[in-house]
Design an enzyme around this catalytic site. Sequence first.
Site, PDB file in Angstrom:
ATOM      1  N   GLY A  12       0.822  -1.211   0.000  1.00  0.00           N
ATOM      2  CA  GLY A  12       0.000   0.000   0.000  1.00  0.00           C
ATOM      3  C   GLY A  12       0.851   1.254   0.000  1.00  0.00           C
ATOM      4  O   GLY A  12       0.594   2.199   0.755  1.00  0.00           O
ATOM      5  N   ALA A  13       1.863   1.279  -0.889  1.00  0.00           N
ATOM      6  CA  ALA A  13       2.806   2.407  -0.900  1.00  0.00           C
ATOM      7  C   ALA A  13       2.413   3.486  -1.897  1.00  0.00           C
ATOM      8  O   ALA A  13       3.156   4.445  -2.110  1.00  0.00           O
ATOM      9  CB  ALA A  13       4.216   1.892  -1.216  1.00  0.00           C
ATOM     10  N   SER A  14       1.240   3.368  -2.507  1.00  0.00           N
ATOM     11  CA  SER A  14       0.850   4.366  -3.512  1.00  0.00           C
ATOM     12  C   SER A  14       0.444   5.686  -2.873  1.00  0.00           C
ATOM     13  O   SER A  14       0.646   6.753  -3.447  1.00  0.00           O
ATOM     14  CB  SER A  14      -0.327   3.827  -4.336  1.00  0.00           C
ATOM     15  N   ARG A  15      -0.146   5.615  -1.691  1.00  0.00           N
ATOM     16  CA  ARG A  15      -0.684   6.834  -1.067  1.00  0.00           C
ATOM     17  C   ARG A  15      -0.787   6.621   0.437  1.00  0.00           C
ATOM     18  O   ARG A  15      -0.483   5.532   0.945  1.00  0.00           O
ATOM     19  CB  ARG A  15      -2.054   7.168  -1.665  1.00  0.00           C
ATOM     20  N   ASN A  96       1.032  -2.793   5.419  1.00  0.00           N
ATOM     21  CA  ASN A  96       0.305  -1.526   5.624  1.00  0.00           C
ATOM     22  C   ASN A  96      -1.031  -1.469   4.890  1.00  0.00           C
ATOM     23  O   ASN A  96      -1.967  -0.845   5.380  1.00  0.00           O
ATOM     24  CB  ASN A  96       1.209  -0.371   5.162  1.00  0.00           C
ATOM     25  N   SER A 148      -4.523  -0.553  14.256  1.00  0.00           N
ATOM     26  CA  SER A 148      -5.273   0.636  14.664  1.00  0.00           C
ATOM     27  C   SER A 148      -5.728   0.472  16.103  1.00  0.00           C
ATOM     28  O   SER A 148      -5.973  -0.653  16.563  1.00  0.00           O
ATOM     29  CB  SER A 148      -6.493   0.791  13.754  1.00  0.00           C
ATOM     30  N   TYR A 161     -14.061  -3.306  10.919  1.00  0.00           N
ATOM     31  CA  TYR A 161     -12.675  -2.808  10.829  1.00  0.00           C
ATOM     32  C   TYR A 161     -11.922  -3.155  12.118  1.00  0.00           C
ATOM     33  O   TYR A 161     -10.805  -3.682  12.083  1.00  0.00           O
ATOM     34  CB  TYR A 161     -12.708  -1.299  10.603  1.00  0.00           C
ATOM     35  N   LYS A 165      -8.595  -5.560  12.751  1.00  0.00           N
ATOM     36  CA  LYS A 165      -7.342  -5.103  13.374  1.00  0.00           C
ATOM     37  C   LYS A 165      -7.044  -5.886  14.650  1.00  0.00           C
ATOM     38  O   LYS A 165      -5.887  -6.133  14.982  1.00  0.00           O
ATOM     39  CB  LYS A 165      -7.400  -3.597  13.654  1.00  0.00           C
TER      40      LYS A 165
HETATM   41  P1  NDP Z   1      -5.362   4.760   2.290  1.00  0.00           P
HETATM   42  O1  NDP Z   1      -6.735   4.386   1.909  1.00  0.00           O
HETATM   43  O2  NDP Z   1      -4.948   6.171   2.168  1.00  0.00           O
HETATM   44  O3  NDP Z   1      -4.306   3.847   1.493  1.00  0.00           O
HETATM   45  C1  NDP Z   1      -4.515   2.465   1.432  1.00  0.00           C
HETATM   46  C2  NDP Z   1      -3.368   1.809   0.712  1.00  0.00           C
HETATM   47  O4  NDP Z   1      -3.609   0.400   0.679  1.00  0.00           O
HETATM   48  C3  NDP Z   1      -3.226   2.277  -0.719  1.00  0.00           C
HETATM   49  O5  NDP Z   1      -1.870   2.334  -1.060  1.00  0.00           O
HETATM   50  C4  NDP Z   1      -3.934   1.189  -1.511  1.00  0.00           C
HETATM   51  O6  NDP Z   1      -3.372   1.038  -2.791  1.00  0.00           O
HETATM   52  C5  NDP Z   1      -3.597  -0.044  -0.667  1.00  0.00           C
HETATM   53  N1  NDP Z   1      -4.574  -1.100  -0.847  1.00  0.00           N
HETATM   54  C6  NDP Z   1      -5.879  -1.085  -0.487  1.00  0.00           C
HETATM   55  N2  NDP Z   1      -6.473  -2.219  -0.828  1.00  0.00           N
HETATM   56  C7  NDP Z   1      -5.522  -2.989  -1.413  1.00  0.00           C
HETATM   57  C8  NDP Z   1      -5.530  -4.283  -1.972  1.00  0.00           C
HETATM   58  N3  NDP Z   1      -6.644  -5.030  -2.021  1.00  0.00           N
HETATM   59  N4  NDP Z   1      -4.374  -4.775  -2.488  1.00  0.00           N
HETATM   60  C9  NDP Z   1      -3.274  -4.018  -2.482  1.00  0.00           C
HETATM   61  N5  NDP Z   1      -3.181  -2.793  -1.952  1.00  0.00           N
HETATM   62  C10 NDP Z   1      -4.314  -2.283  -1.430  1.00  0.00           C
HETATM   63  O7  NDP Z   1      -5.206   4.257   3.810  1.00  0.00           O
HETATM   64  P2  NDP Z   1      -4.221   4.755   4.985  1.00  0.00           P
HETATM   65  O8  NDP Z   1      -2.922   5.140   4.420  1.00  0.00           O
HETATM   66  O9  NDP Z   1      -4.962   5.715   5.823  1.00  0.00           O
HETATM   67  O10 NDP Z   1      -4.087   3.408   5.828  1.00  0.00           O
HETATM   68  C11 NDP Z   1      -2.939   2.578   5.751  1.00  0.00           C
HETATM   69  C12 NDP Z   1      -2.977   1.593   6.919  1.00  0.00           C
HETATM   70  O11 NDP Z   1      -2.980   2.305   8.167  1.00  0.00           O
HETATM   71  C13 NDP Z   1      -4.225   0.727   6.913  1.00  0.00           C
HETATM   72  O12 NDP Z   1      -3.889  -0.588   7.321  1.00  0.00           O
HETATM   73  C14 NDP Z   1      -5.109   1.391   7.963  1.00  0.00           C
HETATM   74  O13 NDP Z   1      -6.009   0.479   8.544  1.00  0.00           O
HETATM   75  C15 NDP Z   1      -4.069   1.883   8.964  1.00  0.00           C
HETATM   76  N6  NDP Z   1      -4.499   2.996   9.817  1.00  0.00           N
HETATM   77  C16 NDP Z   1      -4.801   4.231   9.270  1.00  0.00           C
HETATM   78  C17 NDP Z   1      -5.152   5.292  10.090  1.00  0.00           C
HETATM   79  C18 NDP Z   1      -5.454   6.649   9.565  1.00  0.00           C
HETATM   80  O14 NDP Z   1      -5.800   7.546  10.368  1.00  0.00           O
HETATM   81  N7  NDP Z   1      -5.335   6.911   8.276  1.00  0.00           N
HETATM   82  C19 NDP Z   1      -5.216   5.121  11.571  1.00  0.00           C
HETATM   83  C20 NDP Z   1      -4.905   3.795  12.012  1.00  0.00           C
HETATM   84  C21 NDP Z   1      -4.542   2.790  11.170  1.00  0.00           C
HETATM   85  P3  NDP Z   1      -4.184   1.252  -4.185  1.00  0.00           P
HETATM   86  O15 NDP Z   1      -5.578   1.683  -3.867  1.00  0.00           O
HETATM   87  O16 NDP Z   1      -3.392   2.295  -4.910  1.00  0.00           O
HETATM   88  O17 NDP Z   1      -4.101  -0.095  -4.826  1.00  0.00           O
END
Ligand code: NDP
Length: 248
Positions: A12-15, A96, A148, A161, A165
């Site tokens: 999940g390193a795209s964003r 992640n 989380s 969710y 977690k």
């Molecule tokens: P985003 O929605 O901003 O990013 C999610 C990332 O996961 C993207 O890079 C997306 O890539 C990737 N992803 C999602 N589904 C898939 C899949 N099926 N296969 C491969 N890649 C996937 O989320 P966050 O950055 O906010 O969250 C990241 C982590 O941190 C998560 O595990 C979340 O539960 C945890 N977290 C976040 C918090 C927050 O406040 N934001 C707080 C606590 C925990 P793409 O869509 O480009 O494929």
Amino acid sequence: MVLEGKIALVTGASRGIGRLLALALASKGVCVVGTARSLDHSIGTGGTLKDTIQEIREKGGRAMGLVCEVSDPNQVESTVINVIKEFGRIDLLVNNAGILHYDDTWEFPVGVWQDMMAINVTGPFLFCRFIVPHMIQAGNGNILNITSEVGRRSITKLNPYGTSKAALNQFTINLANELREYKIAVNAIEPGYTATDMTGYRGESIGLVEGPAMWILAQDMSGFTGQVVDRREFGRTWGPTDGNTIDQ
Ligand code: NDP
């Protein structure tokens, strides 16, 4: 620097948090392999995998992007094979990638529940399943699961969710016990609120992923394993160091 030259795989390193983590690790000399479902397209607004890789390279770092659906065993296995072919090892795995959906349990779409478990729980299992044998062979390794606080605390409309977690937290503790004798650390970190697509923020993500907690865990402080830590506390009020002996 302890992290210099290490090979890290960040899902999940795209964003969002994954992108912030990938950039932060690369800034410490880590070679980052980032994954997402596409190289140049993301359903979110916080960037694409291509953007992350490009930014790391522009700043002088080393990075590679691989497309991988984390819930697909075949894709995860071939991703791991490709990384091992290219770099020979994976020192640090950051699980992640994750999804979130708010709803009352009795209205929750069944398909979204299944996706959430597949992405938030099965995904980390699959990466561990295929990477751990290489870490055992190497005689060391470090696994960091992004969890989380909702995994430990009940919040309305976040039952599925939180359940995913909580499962990830127990998976972390169980795997850490299995891998203790192999000198492979497994920990989970709660990043705390971060402005990302997941939390409804649009645009470049803003967060505090850097800091003592992340660096202590990423640097594999000998023997520190099997813990679920809160980023805001860990390394400040407790942890394996007083915060002075690590590179922050
Ligand atoms: P985003 O929605 O901003 O990013 C999610 C990332 O996961 C993207 O890079 C997306 O890539 C990737 N992803 C999602 N589904 C898939 C899949 N099926 N296969 C491969 N890649 C996937 O989320 P966050 O950055 O906010 O969250 C990241 C982590 O941190 C998560 O595990 C979340 O539960 C945890 N977290 C976040 C918090 C927050 O406040 N934001 C707080 C606590 C925990 P793409 O869509 O480009 O494929």
